[in-house]
Design a protein around this motif. Structure first.
Motif, PDB file in Angstrom:
ATOM      1  N   GLY A  30       1.704  -3.720   9.893  1.00  0.00           N
ATOM      2  CA  GLY A  30       2.174  -3.725  11.276  1.00  0.00           C
ATOM      3  C   GLY A  30       1.081  -4.078  12.247  1.00  0.00           C
ATOM      4  N   SER A  31       1.038  -3.325  13.354  1.00  0.00           N
ATOM      5  CA  SER A  31       0.136  -3.704  14.441  1.00  0.00           C
ATOM      6  C   SER A  31      -1.331  -3.437  14.068  1.00  0.00           C
ATOM      7  CB  SER A  31       0.526  -2.968  15.723  1.00  0.00           C
ATOM      8  OG  SER A  31       0.590  -1.611  15.468  1.00  0.00           O
ATOM      9  N   PRO A  32      -2.269  -4.082  14.800  1.00  0.00           N
ATOM     10  CA  PRO A  32      -3.687  -3.987  14.435  1.00  0.00           C
ATOM     11  C   PRO A  32      -4.209  -2.552  14.448  1.00  0.00           C
ATOM     12  CG  PRO A  32      -3.346  -5.659  16.124  1.00  0.00           C
ATOM     13  CD  PRO A  32      -2.050  -4.936  15.975  1.00  0.00           C
ATOM     14  N   VAL A  33      -5.177  -2.304  13.574  1.00  0.00           N
ATOM     15  CA  VAL A  33      -5.801  -0.985  13.446  1.00  0.00           C
ATOM     16  C   VAL A  33      -7.281  -1.130  13.815  1.00  0.00           C
ATOM     17  CG1 VAL A  33      -6.414   0.832  11.786  1.00  0.00           C
ATOM     18  CG2 VAL A  33      -4.226  -0.364  11.573  1.00  0.00           C
ATOM     19  N   ALA A  34      -7.794  -0.167  14.554  1.00  0.00           N
ATOM     20  CA  ALA A  34      -9.218  -0.188  14.922  1.00  0.00           C
ATOM     21  C   ALA A  34      -9.999   0.725  13.983  1.00  0.00           C
ATOM     22  CB  ALA A  34      -9.392   0.291  16.359  1.00  0.00           C
ATOM     23  N   LEU A 149      -6.034 -18.575   6.051  1.00  0.00           N
ATOM     24  CA  LEU A 149      -5.685 -19.553   5.006  1.00  0.00           C
ATOM     25  C   LEU A 149      -4.996 -18.837   3.850  1.00  0.00           C
ATOM     26  CD1 LEU A 149      -9.055 -21.543   4.872  1.00  0.00           C
ATOM     27  CD2 LEU A 149      -6.851 -22.468   5.641  1.00  0.00           C
ATOM     28  N   GLY A 150      -3.887 -19.373   3.411  1.00  0.00           N
ATOM     29  CA  GLY A 150      -3.195 -18.781   2.261  1.00  0.00           C
ATOM     30  C   GLY A 150      -2.329 -17.586   2.617  1.00  0.00           C
ATOM     31  N   GLN A 151      -2.186 -17.312   3.911  1.00  0.00           N
ATOM     32  CA  GLN A 151      -1.300 -16.251   4.402  1.00  0.00           C
ATOM     33  C   GLN A 151      -1.566 -14.869   3.785  1.00  0.00           C
ATOM     34  OE1 GLN A 151       2.801 -17.483   4.350  1.00  0.00           O
ATOM     35  NE2 GLN A 151       2.343 -19.266   5.560  1.00  0.00           N
ATOM     36  N   PRO A 152      -2.796 -14.335   3.960  1.00  0.00           N
ATOM     37  CA  PRO A 152      -3.056 -12.981   3.443  1.00  0.00           C
ATOM     38  C   PRO A 152      -2.231 -11.948   4.213  1.00  0.00           C
ATOM     39  CG  PRO A 152      -4.802 -13.656   4.908  1.00  0.00           C
ATOM     40  CD  PRO A 152      -3.904 -14.854   4.759  1.00  0.00           C
ATOM     41  N   GLU A 153      -1.978 -10.816   3.547  1.00  0.00           N
ATOM     42  CA  GLU A 153      -1.217  -9.758   4.234  1.00  0.00           C
ATOM     43  C   GLU A 153      -2.117  -8.845   5.055  1.00  0.00           C
ATOM     44  OE1 GLU A 153       1.544  -8.397   0.777  1.00  0.00           O
ATOM     45  OE2 GLU A 153       0.385 -10.198   0.317  1.00  0.00           O
ATOM     46  N   LEU A 154      -3.389  -8.774   4.643  1.00  0.00           N
ATOM     47  CA  LEU A 154      -4.333  -7.875   5.303  1.00  0.00           C
ATOM     48  C   LEU A 154      -5.591  -8.653   5.664  1.00  0.00           C
ATOM     49  CD1 LEU A 154      -5.267  -4.935   5.964  1.00  0.00           C
ATOM     50  CD2 LEU A 154      -6.086  -4.779   3.607  1.00  0.00           C
ATOM     51  N   VAL A 155      -6.041  -8.540   6.920  1.00  0.00           N
ATOM     52  CA  VAL A 155      -7.250  -9.246   7.364  1.00  0.00           C
ATOM     53  C   VAL A 155      -8.219  -8.228   7.972  1.00  0.00           C
ATOM     54  CG1 VAL A 155      -8.181 -10.988   8.938  1.00  0.00           C
ATOM     55  CG2 VAL A 155      -5.984 -11.388   7.816  1.00  0.00           C
ATOM     56  N   PHE A 185      -4.072  -6.637  10.822  1.00  0.00           N
ATOM     57  CA  PHE A 185      -5.513  -6.757  11.067  1.00  0.00           C
ATOM     58  C   PHE A 185      -6.151  -5.373  11.157  1.00  0.00           C
ATOM     59  CE2 PHE A 185      -3.978 -10.814  12.497  1.00  0.00           C
ATOM     60  CZ  PHE A 185      -5.022 -11.685  12.269  1.00  0.00           C
ATOM     61  N   ILE A 186      -7.326  -5.242  10.563  1.00  0.00           N
ATOM     62  CA  ILE A 186      -8.168  -4.069  10.828  1.00  0.00           C
ATOM     63  C   ILE A 186      -9.442  -4.607  11.457  1.00  0.00           C
ATOM     64  CG2 ILE A 186      -9.283  -2.022   9.901  1.00  0.00           C
ATOM     65  CD1 ILE A 186      -7.433  -2.071   7.567  1.00  0.00           C
ATOM     66  N   LEU A 187      -9.746  -4.151  12.658  1.00  0.00           N
ATOM     67  CA  LEU A 187     -10.928  -4.643  13.370  1.00  0.00           C
ATOM     68  C   LEU A 187     -11.938  -3.531  13.488  1.00  0.00           C
ATOM     69  CD1 LEU A 187      -8.149  -5.633  15.166  1.00  0.00           C
ATOM     70  CD2 LEU A 187      -9.908  -7.135  16.056  1.00  0.00           C
ATOM     71  N   SER A 188     -13.174  -3.797  13.089  1.00  0.00           N
ATOM     72  CA  SER A 188     -14.194  -2.774  13.291  1.00  0.00           C
ATOM     73  C   SER A 188     -14.937  -3.055  14.591  1.00  0.00           C
ATOM     74  CB  SER A 188     -15.178  -2.743  12.125  1.00  0.00           C
ATOM     75  OG  SER A 188     -16.104  -3.790  12.251  1.00  0.00           O
ATOM     76  N   SER A 189     -15.381  -2.000  15.235  1.00  0.00           N
ATOM     77  CA  SER A 189     -16.200  -2.158  16.442  1.00  0.00           C
ATOM     78  C   SER A 189     -17.001  -0.889  16.659  1.00  0.00           C
ATOM     79  CB  SER A 189     -15.305  -2.415  17.654  1.00  0.00           C
ATOM     80  OG  SER A 189     -16.101  -2.434  18.826  1.00  0.00           O
ATOM     81  N   HIS A 190     -18.211  -1.064  17.228  1.00  0.00           N
ATOM     82  CA  HIS A 190     -18.980   0.125  17.588  1.00  0.00           C
ATOM     83  C   HIS A 190     -18.531   0.630  18.952  1.00  0.00           C
ATOM     84  CE1 HIS A 190     -21.057  -3.321  19.278  1.00  0.00           C
ATOM     85  NE2 HIS A 190     -21.405  -2.510  20.253  1.00  0.00           N
ATOM     86  N   ASP A 191     -17.601  -0.096  19.597  1.00  0.00           N
ATOM     87  CA  ASP A 191     -17.186   0.229  20.963  1.00  0.00           C
ATOM     88  C   ASP A 191     -15.706   0.650  20.972  1.00  0.00           C
ATOM     89  OD1 ASP A 191     -16.541   0.296  23.601  1.00  0.00           O
ATOM     90  OD2 ASP A 191     -17.391  -1.663  24.097  1.00  0.00           O
ATOM     91  N   LEU A 192     -15.467   1.933  21.110  1.00  0.00           N
ATOM     92  CA  LEU A 192     -14.097   2.456  21.072  1.00  0.00           C
ATOM     93  C   LEU A 192     -13.232   1.860  22.174  1.00  0.00           C
ATOM     94  CD1 LEU A 192     -11.848   4.446  20.276  1.00  0.00           C
ATOM     95  CD2 LEU A 192     -12.971   6.174  21.646  1.00  0.00           C
ATOM     96  N   VAL A 193     -13.797   1.772  23.355  1.00  0.00           N
ATOM     97  CA  VAL A 193     -13.019   1.316  24.513  1.00  0.00           C
ATOM     98  C   VAL A 193     -12.501  -0.096  24.286  1.00  0.00           C
ATOM     99  CG1 VAL A 193     -13.273   0.658  26.941  1.00  0.00           C
ATOM    100  CG2 VAL A 193     -14.167   2.840  26.121  1.00  0.00           C
ATOM    101  N   GLU A 194     -13.334  -0.905  23.601  1.00  0.00           N
ATOM    102  CA  GLU A 194     -12.996  -2.311  23.441  1.00  0.00           C
ATOM    103  C   GLU A 194     -11.645  -2.530  22.771  1.00  0.00           C
ATOM    104  OE1 GLU A 194     -15.476  -6.112  22.238  1.00  0.00           O
ATOM    105  OE2 GLU A 194     -14.307  -5.025  20.793  1.00  0.00           O
ATOM    106  N   ASP A 200      -2.809   0.401  17.976  1.00  0.00           N
ATOM    107  CA  ASP A 200      -2.030   1.637  18.040  1.00  0.00           C
ATOM    108  C   ASP A 200      -2.688   2.731  17.224  1.00  0.00           C
ATOM    109  OD1 ASP A 200      -0.141   0.506  19.593  1.00  0.00           O
ATOM    110  OD2 ASP A 200       1.141  -0.089  17.922  1.00  0.00           O
ATOM    111  N   LYS A 201      -3.396   2.309  16.205  1.00  0.00           N
ATOM    112  CA  LYS A 201      -3.991   3.301  15.320  1.00  0.00           C
ATOM    113  C   LYS A 201      -5.506   3.125  15.307  1.00  0.00           C
ATOM    114  CE  LYS A 201      -3.445   5.328  10.824  1.00  0.00           C
ATOM    115  NZ  LYS A 201      -2.361   6.041  10.188  1.00  0.00           N
ATOM    116  N   VAL A 202      -6.220   4.222  15.376  1.00  0.00           N
ATOM    117  CA  VAL A 202      -7.684   4.179  15.405  1.00  0.00           C
ATOM    118  C   VAL A 202      -8.233   5.039  14.269  1.00  0.00           C
ATOM    119  CG1 VAL A 202      -9.758   4.740  16.729  1.00  0.00           C
ATOM    120  CG2 VAL A 202      -7.739   3.868  17.908  1.00  0.00           C
ATOM    121  N   LEU A 203      -9.091   4.436  13.432  1.00  0.00           N
ATOM    122  CA  LEU A 203      -9.843   5.208  12.447  1.00  0.00           C
ATOM    123  C   LEU A 203     -11.220   5.399  13.052  1.00  0.00           C
ATOM    124  CD1 LEU A 203      -9.055   3.168   9.200  1.00  0.00           C
ATOM    125  CD2 LEU A 203      -7.872   5.197  10.010  1.00  0.00           C
ATOM    126  N   HIS A 204     -11.577   6.638  13.324  1.00  0.00           N
ATOM    127  CA  HIS A 204     -12.859   6.890  13.985  1.00  0.00           C
ATOM    128  C   HIS A 204     -13.828   7.486  12.977  1.00  0.00           C
ATOM    129  CE1 HIS A 204     -15.239   8.890  17.455  1.00  0.00           C
ATOM    130  NE2 HIS A 204     -15.775   7.771  17.041  1.00  0.00           N
TER     131      HIS A 204
END
Ligand code: ADP
Length: 297
Positions: A30-34, A149-155, A185-194, A200-204
């Motif tokens: 579903g929607s992106p995860v931080a 490329l190749g339509q992955p389910e998880l990025v 998508f799962i996006l990592s960042s050192h900046d929570l606010v970003e 919708d979901k945050v792994l801290h």
């Protein structure tokens, strides 16, 4: 909803150092995860474990019901390391074609896949460009195209907006938002606010421990520091204060303008448009306070 990742009590040591400490979470498609946390929190270790590059010392993880690294996951997961670079010697389409072929596509299929992903990131007209002809933000968009490329389910995107100015960073977030029907998508960042307004979901993570798994729902206030070439005055404050999302506007001792805003309503684009409309000579716009304001503000 299908479970994409289920991690239970994942623990990883480097020597005596516990980089992941009993980490458990579930992510559905579903929607992106931080994945957020300060430098050294364990984000890259967790990504590497999910990709199968590292093996946890204890605990289990299943991705699409398989253990990481299982051959059946090939092509179903993509990861973009923070320092991923395009090869300066080749055109965009040549290198994307090559990556498609490395995934097992025939030459023609690989090229049509290249054209498809370039269209997804709105850069079709740059297929024949070489990396040096593109801006930093565009190169990042090409790298994101590469992951599709190749339509992955998880990025997995590691610090996808690090080093970008606020406008380019916002463009990347908008791009990920527009691509959320293509992959989770799962996006990592050192900046929570970003990532607050994107995910919708945050792994801290902090010191290897997962301290929160849900979205921070309360409204947060963040600061932008705007420097103009001319000295800032009350006139500038009065013009900025009515922008949507702005909570307060102040001047610091060195004449920079501090704009506190609700993170649910980012103001960077409106602020730059205001500078242009008012013909203010803009010098810089940075997320957060300057060190001077952090220390003495
Ligand atoms: P993040 O990506 O959140 O910055 P990392 O996963 O890179 O965090 O690192 C977590 C901790 O593990 C840090 O203290 C880091 O110094 C340590 N670490 C990371 N990789 C190694 C390694 N290959 N050998 C030893 N220690 C490591």
């Amino acid at each position: 909803m299908m479970s994409l990742i289920t991690a239970t009590n994942l623990t990883k040591y480097y020597g005596n150092m516990r980089a992941l400490d009993e980490v458990s979470f579930t992510i559905s498609a579903g929607s992106p995860v931080a994945l957020v946390g300060p430098n050294g929190a364990g984000k890259t270790t967790l990504f590497s474990t999910l990709c199968g590059y590292l093996t946890a010392d204890s605990g289990t993880v299943k991705i699409l019901n398989q253990v990481p690294g299982d051959p059946s996951l090939f092509g179903r997961i993509a990861a973009l390391p923070q320092d991923a670079q395009l090869d300066p010697r080749f055109t965009v389409s040549d290198q994307l074609d090559l990556y498609g072929q490395l995934q097992g596509l025939k030459r023609k299929q690989a090229h049509s896949e290249t054209l498809r992903v370039l269209e997804l990131v709105n850069l079709s007209e740059y297929a024949s460009a070489r990396p040096h002809e593109l801006s930093h933000g565009m190169r990042k968009r090409i790298c994101i195209a590469q992951t599709l490329l190749g339509q992955p389910e998880l990025v997995l995107l590691d610090e996808a907006t690090a080093g970008l100015d606020p406008v380019n960073a916002r463009e990347i977030r908008n791009l990920v938002r527009s691509l959320q029907s293509q992959a989770t998508f799962i996006l990592s960042s050192h900046d929570l606010v970003e990532l607050d307004d994107l995910c919708d979901k945050v792994l801290h993570l902090n010191k290897g421990k997962l301290t929160a798994v849900d979205r921070v729902t309360e409204t947060q206030v963040a600061t932008l520091t705007l420097k103009l070439k001319q000295p800032a005055t009350q006139h500038h404050i009065d013009a900025i204060a009515p922008l949507t999302g702005v909570q307060s506007v102040t001047l610091n001792a060195s004449g920079a303008i501090l704009v506190d805003y609700h993170t649910s309503k980012p103001v960077d684009i409106d602020l730059l448009q205001l500078c242009k409309a008012q013909q203010w000579h803009y010098k810089s716009l940075v997320n957060g306070k300057t060190l001077e304001d952090e220390l003495f503000g």
